[in-house]
Design an enzyme around this catalytic site. Structure first.
Site, PDB file in Angstrom:
ATOM      1  N   LYS B 124     -13.552   1.201  -8.086  1.00  0.00           N
ATOM      2  CA  LYS B 124     -13.060   1.295  -6.509  1.00  0.00           C
ATOM      3  C   LYS B 124     -14.400   1.217  -5.833  1.00  0.00           C
ATOM      4  CE  LYS B 124      -8.787   2.419  -5.751  1.00  0.00           C
ATOM      5  NZ  LYS B 124      -7.967   1.736  -5.207  1.00  0.00           N
ATOM      6  N   GLU B 208     -10.556   8.156   7.680  1.00  0.00           N
ATOM      7  CA  GLU B 208     -10.113   6.635   7.537  1.00  0.00           C
ATOM      8  C   GLU B 208      -9.588   6.236   8.579  1.00  0.00           C
ATOM      9  OE1 GLU B 208      -7.725   6.236   3.967  1.00  0.00           O
ATOM     10  OE2 GLU B 208      -9.537   6.030   2.571  1.00  0.00           O
ATOM     11  N   HIS B 243       4.736   3.521  -5.669  1.00  0.00           N
ATOM     12  CA  HIS B 243       3.830   2.537  -5.548  1.00  0.00           C
ATOM     13  C   HIS B 243       3.975   1.615  -6.709  1.00  0.00           C
ATOM     14  CE1 HIS B 243       2.061   5.605  -2.969  1.00  0.00           C
ATOM     15  NE2 HIS B 243       2.227   6.568  -3.905  1.00  0.00           N
ATOM     16  N   ARG B 301      -6.104 -10.444 -13.430  1.00  0.00           N
ATOM     17  CA  ARG B 301      -4.960 -11.070 -14.369  1.00  0.00           C
ATOM     18  C   ARG B 301      -3.982 -11.951 -13.767  1.00  0.00           C
ATOM     19  NH1 ARG B 301      -1.255  -7.128 -12.409  1.00  0.00           N
ATOM     20  NH2 ARG B 301      -2.240  -5.200 -11.928  1.00  0.00           N
TER      21      ARG B 301
END
Lengths: 547, 682
Positions: B124, B208, B243, B301
């Site tokens: 990340k 954030e 999710h 991918r």
């Protein structure tokens, strides 16, 4: 244009031509006012019987039914409905038994529902007490109906399933129920006999089985009892108290738990009626009994009749004096309306020939007027052929009798009629009779009436059964004896009422009244019940032919 | 300078697919078209599935369900089967840099990006650094250790309002605040910190950018080892549950061309920044209010939802993967790539959306593939296959293409109507409900955002009651099922029930498993071989019905007639029999409610249940109670895992635990008792 050459020799005929040759053609015009009128007359008769059947199908009084249901019990026809395979038919027998039989008392269906149904794929004879009718007690007609059902089981090798819920013999009628040859005791005689012939006897005890009734489960091969609902004892608590002074509850005296764990009178204990029914279905599945084997019939061969079966109503009507071509009836009963007629040009008052019904070959004998010597001889010949070929017989009976008069007597009608009777008795093959009109005199015998043991006998709503027509009988009586007009009229009215189909059906002269349009299907059920499971061939010989 | 670059281009001769199910089919189909020999690997639990039985070469990777993760074994099999390359599919080893390296070290071709790109994008923090350096916008925020309130306020100013304050250890909304202006910041920060202190004993927070209406928008990129990088349009994958995506589409609706081109450019920049090769996806959070987007992560991918891109670009992405892996340049330049129409993909999951997306598994008794509008169905299973609880609940995906979004939605609805699956519970009807909402429809849907499902939970839970005639069809179908075809020549099965009396009425209690409303009682009279009278909820119907081959039921009542799918799988021991009727696009799942005597006769106990049983085959992961413990209704008793998902089992009653037969780690079958309670006192 192409000209066909002159026809010469043909040695090739397309297969199927012979079948086409056998297809009956109809000549009826369903818009003809007379046809419409006759059709309506039959429908009126049917409608009356519909109502009567619907009423009897309810069983006992509303109060009795509510009381029954409030005890967590199923009504008798609901028991049967859940016992038989989904979607399968139940061929109920003599639903009008007991109709107007006991003055002042109504005993719908004789308090007993009997019939043939498929349980776990096996055709079974079901005998079920209706506890909402006089507590399920046995009236004389109840006994006769029970015995008739057992007779059907014996003749056709059908396993018997008894749904027992009966207070035993109806005490006020005990003298007509208890001791005779064809009385209560015969039920257990039959159970023992059948068990000895490897015809299974199974009981589900859903209510009381008192006194003689106790022997139905006790004489069975296998018995299931519902806890809290079923009771088996030779004497109930009141009689025990009267006889010995012992005070005991019904449950302790003959409840399911006691019989399952202590006495061993029963073999399975279940908690509820539906569970008992499910266990009975399992018991039948475990019989290792031959199932319906008619699956050899090719579905493509089992063609429905070409003509609408409900048109039989208009062909026949309600007036026995109006003549019609019985082939119009046959063509509305048999597969594909195909009828390979035998000796069509000879003895024309008896129509004989071969057809198929749900794929089963059958030989049909149908009246087309009074029986003459020729027709009787033709019938005897035809029956001989069917015996040789192991083809069951279907009698469509509409007969005023054998021909009378000096010419007939001089022609030997008595010995020729006897040949027909001899042929019927000695035929050995399964016989099925439908009363489609009159059933009078020795015609009843020659055409395989009740006394000639057809496997099943059904009546149409218009049919009448008597030694002779009411008019003739009254006129004979006034000739030979009484000149009293009033007495003659009374007699005429009595015979008239006794010839009515309901009168006979109430007394088990038949196995039930059916709608003409249902004849194909009911006969189909009957033939499957007779030839579909285990079958024993009757190697009977004909009696001496009086030449 | 990547290892693949030194290899001169030469068409691949053979490839192994190191995956399972639909993606193995997907790769194999394209490879076959290119003349490439395919080897599929499979674990023994999967050995009867079509992907493992079809194809010229199939190699078993052993009996363990985690065989698809056994790198050395896979590489050994690839060599044994003379496979030149390994395609990793998605999931499993597809983003495992070690695997990519091992494959290449073994002298095989890894159909995927260089391991360096995989590694970089797998972290990340590193990926964010690389992207910021490359000028790709990331979600502004402060995740550092400095908790000085004034410093945090400064950071909030930099981020620009609205901002989100979140407890570092937060969860369940505790210690979380949305702050819309500078004036509110300090009081809200204080309140968040105090809440976090009492909840977690730790008052550290992060700040954030708050995105009020977030959408998941991603760009399909492709790069070769000749320096070419293209973007093949974008996808919107906002409709998600747990999710995980359910519905994906391309193009993303409501975005102007400038924004889209900006997205594509940033995505290409991202790919270049990591020296990317092959197929990849750059994921962004798109703020629907401001129109700004921020880099989230890059998936190195081929993605599950790649078919929507194939559908609008008319490009076979697997073909490109195999070409790039063989060293060829991309077949098209950015200018040659055009987007036509609109495409949707629905992921078909074995789960029950109406019961918290509880996973479902088991045998598929009936599978009808849709045909109208030529939809594409990529599916792992076929009729008769068994969906194992060992693997992902996604069993396939349905893709449609339309001239515009509205037409594509209509085509998806039609295709979903025709897609019939009987066996495990699926999300098919649920997706249809989503597609029919106003918020989802139109060319510029008003409600498209990642919170779509929770936002519309109430509307999506609206399920009309089962129609009376459907109850009748189910009951009649059940009765007809017992009438074997060989009996159809029998008068006993073709004649009316009785010459005079219709004694044959049957009562069947049916419960709708979707809504779990009270059972409906259906009374059926069979008046002829194919004629019935049925009464349901006071409505009496004359019905003509007969079973047809292939799970079909002809049904006629009033002015309506139809050939519907009817399936009545044999009941599992101890379970009630289920009936499935597909009527006018709705899958009605009905259970025959057996009377209490059946429960008793089968060894159960009358009255309310005194035990909790496993709702599906599963592994017990945690047991919260022990024998003798008193529990209240809805207390958590046990946690189980099935199809890689955890499910919490709560107490159905107030009671005392008598027995806990299975401890953590136990594998139990469906219907096995997990908790037994003491009998309630009378």
């Amino acid at each position: 244009a192409m000209r066909l050459g002159r026809r010469k020799v043909h040695t090739y005929v397309a297969s199927g031509i012979q079948n086409q040759m056998s297809v009956l053609k109809t000549k009826i015009d369903s818009s003809d006012p007379e046809f419409v009128q006759r059709s309506q007359a039959m429908k009126d008769l049917i409608s009356e019987l519909d109502q009567l059947h619907a009423k009897f199908a309810l069983g006992g009084s509303e109060k009795a039914r509510q009381k029954h249901i409030s005890r967590n019990k199923l009504l008798v026809r609901d028991r049967i409905a859940s016992l038989i395979d989904p979607g399968s038919a139940f061929l109920e027998l003599s639903p009008l038994a007991g109709y107007e039989l006991y003055p002042g008392e109504e005993v719908p269906s004789g308090g007993l529902v009997t019939g043939i149904g498929t349980i776990s794929g096996v055709r079974c004879l079901i005998v079920a007490n209706d506890a909402t009718v006089k507590g399920g007690t046995y009236y004389p007609i109840t006994v006769r109906k029970h015995l008739r059902a057992q007779e059907i089981a014996i003749e056709n090798n059908l396993p018997c399933v008894y749904l027992v819920d009966s207070g035993g013999a109806n005490l006020p009628h005990q003298s007509d129920v208890f001791p005779g040859h064809e009385h209560f005791g015969r039920i257990f005689f039959n159970q023992s006999t059948m068990s000895g012939k490897n015809i299974p006897q199974l009981s589900l005890v859903l209510g009381p089985c008192t006194a003689g009734g106790a022997y139905v489960p006790a004489m069975s091969d296998e018995t299931i009892i519902v806890k809290g609902g079923g009771h088996i004892f030779l004497a109930g608590p009141p009689l025990v108290k009267a006889a010995t002074g012992e005070v005991v509850s019904a449950e302790d005296l003959g409840g399911g738990e006691m019989h399952a764990t202590v006495s061993g009178v029963v073999d399975h204990l279940v908690e509820s009626e539906p569970e008992g029914i499910a266990r009975m279905r399992q018991a039948v599945a475990m019989l290792n009994y031959p199932k319906n084997n008619v699956t050899t019939a090719d579905p493509s061969i089992v063609a429905e009749p070409l003509y609408d079966p409900t048109e039989i109503d208009g062909v026949v009507g309600d007036n026995l004096r109006v003549a019609y071509d019985v082939r119009e009836v046959i063509s509305r009963i048999v597969d594909g309306s195909e009828f390979a007629e035998f000796k069509r040009e000879y003895g024309t008052t008896l129509v004989t020939g071969w057809s198929k019904l749900y794929g089963h070959p059958i030989g049909i004998l149908a009246n087309q007027g009074p029986l003459f010597s020729e027709s009787a001889l033709k019938g005897a010949h035809f029956i001989e052929l069917c015996k040789q070929r192991d083809i069951p017989l279907v009698f469509l009976q509409n007969i005023s009798g054998f021909m009378v008069g000096s010419a007939a007597e001089r022609g030997g009608i008595a010995k020729n009629g006897a040949k027909l009777v001899n042929a019927v008795v000695g035929s050995g093959v399964e016989r099925f009779t439908v009363l489609i009109g009159g059933s009078y005199g020795a015609g009843n015998y020659g055409m395989c009436g009740r006394a000639y043991s057809p496997r099943f006998l059904f009546s149409w709503p218009n049919s009448r059964t008597a030694v002779m027509g009411a008019e003739q009988l009254a006129s004979v009586m006034s000739t030979v004896g009484s000149k009293n007009a009033e007495a003659t009229e009374k007699l005429r009215a009595q015979i008239e009422s006794e010839s009515d189909v309901k009168f006979g059906s109430a007394r088990l002269w038949d196995d039930g009244i059916i709608k003409p349009s249902d004849t194909r299907r009911v006969l189909g059920l009957a033939i499957e019940a007779s030839r579909g499971g285990r079958r024993t061939v009757d190697h009977k010989n004909f009696g001496v032919w009086r030449m | 300078s990547s290892s693949a670059a030194v290899r001169s281009a030469k068409p691949l001769r053979s490839v192994m697919v190191a995956n399972r199910g639909e993606i193995t089919h997907r790769v194999a189909d394209t490879a076959a078209n290119m003349g490439i020999k395919v080897t599929a690997i499979y674990t023994e639990p999967d050995s009867e599935l079509p992907f493992a039985t079809e194809g010229p070469t199939n190699a078993s990777i052993g009996s363990a369900s985690d065989g698809y993760l056994k790198m050395d074994e896979i590489i050994r099999l690839a060599k044994e089967t003379n496979s030149e390359a390994i395609h990793p599919g998605y999931g499993f080893l597809s983003e495992n840099a070690i695997f990519a390296k091992k494959v290449r070290d073994a002298g095989l071709i890894f159909v995927g990006p260089p391991q360096g790109a995989i590694e970089a994008m797998g972290s990340k923090s590193r990926s964010k650094e690389i992207m910021e350096a490359a000028g790709v916008p990331c979600v502004p925020g402060y995740h550092g250790e400095n908790q000085d309130v004034n410093f945090l306020a400064e950071k909030a100013d930099e981020i620009t309002y609205p901002v989100l304050i979140k407890a570092v250890l937060g969860g369940g909304g505790k210690g979380m605040r949305i702050v819309n202006s500078k004036e509110e910041f300090l009081p809200e920060l204080e309140s968040a910190k105090s809440e976090a202190r009492s909840a977690f004993g730790d008052d550290r927070v992060l700040v954030e950018k708050y995105i009020a209406v977030p959408r998941h928008v991603e760009v399909q990129v492709f790069a070769d080892n000749h320096g070419n990088v293209v973007a093949l349009g974008e996808r919107d994958c906002s409709v998600q549950r747990r999710h995980q995506k359910i519905l994906e589409e391309s193009p993303a609706p409501g975005l102007d061309l400038a924004t889209r081109q900006d997205l594509w450019a940033k995505a290409r920049d991202a790919a270049r920044a990591v020296g990317y090769q092959g197929a990849g996806t750059v994921e962004f959070i798109f703020d629907n209010e401001s129109g700004k987007f921020y880099f989230m992560e890059m998936n190195t991918r081929l993605q599950v939802e790649h078919p929507v891109t194939e559908s609008v670009t008319n490009v076979d992405l697997v073909e490109w993967q195999l070409l790039v892996a063989a060293g060829f340049p991309l077949p098209k330049t950015q200018e040659q790539i055009s987007i036509t129409g609109h495409a949707f993909e629905t992921r078909i999951y074995c789960e029950d959306p109406d019961k918290g997306f509880l996973p479902s598994s088991g045998k598929i008794f009936h599978l009808q593939k849709p045909t109208s509008g030529s939809p594409r169905l990529d599916i792992t299973f076929e009729s008769g296959s068994t969906v194992s609880p060992l693997y992902d609940p996604m069993i396939g995906k349905l893709i449609v293409h339309g001239r515009n979004r509205g037409e594509a939605i209509n085509k998806m609805l039609r295709a979903l109507d025709e897609l019939e699956i009987v066996g495990p519970v699926t999300n098919i009807d649920f997706v249809k409900r989503i597609l029919k909402t106003e918020a989802f429809g139109g060319e510029e849907p008003s409600g498209l955002e990642t919170g779509f499902i929770p936002n519309h939970a109430e509307e999506l839970a609206q399920i009309p009651p089962v129609r009376n005639d459907v109850y009748a069809q189910a009951a009649i179908g059940a009765i007809l099922t017992e009438q074997k075809p060989e009996t159809l020549t029998s008068a006993f099965f073709t004649a009316p029930p009785s010459p005079w009396t219709n004694i044959q009425n049957r009562k069947v209690a049916l419960q709708d498993l979707t809504t779990e409303t009270d059972p409906a009682e259906v009374t059926v009279w069979q008046v002829d071989a194919d004629k019935f009278v049925a009464e349901v909820n006071g409505e009496k119907m004359d019905i003509e019905a007969r079973l047809l081959p292939g799970n079909k039921l002809f049904f006629k009542t009033g002015l309506r007639q139809a050939v519907n799918t009817f399936v009545a799988p044999a009941a599992m021991p101890g379970a009630s029999r289920l009936l499935h009727v597909f009527d006018q696009g709705r899958h009605n799942r009905l259970a025959i409610v057996e009377p209490e005597w059946v429960t008793v006769a089968l060894g159960g106990k009358a009255g309310p249940a005194n035990s909790v049983v496993a709702p599906m085959p599963c592994k017990v992961t945690k047991v919260n109670v022990e024998a003798g413990q008193s529990v209240k209704k809805d207390d958590i008793l046990i946690i189980i895992e099935s199809m890689k998902m955890e499910t919490t089992i709560r107490s159905p009653i107030d009671g005392v635990v008598k027995r806990v037969p299975h401890g953590p780690g136990s594998i139990v079958k469906q219907g096995i008792e997990l908790i037994e309670f003491e009998d309630a006192e009378e």
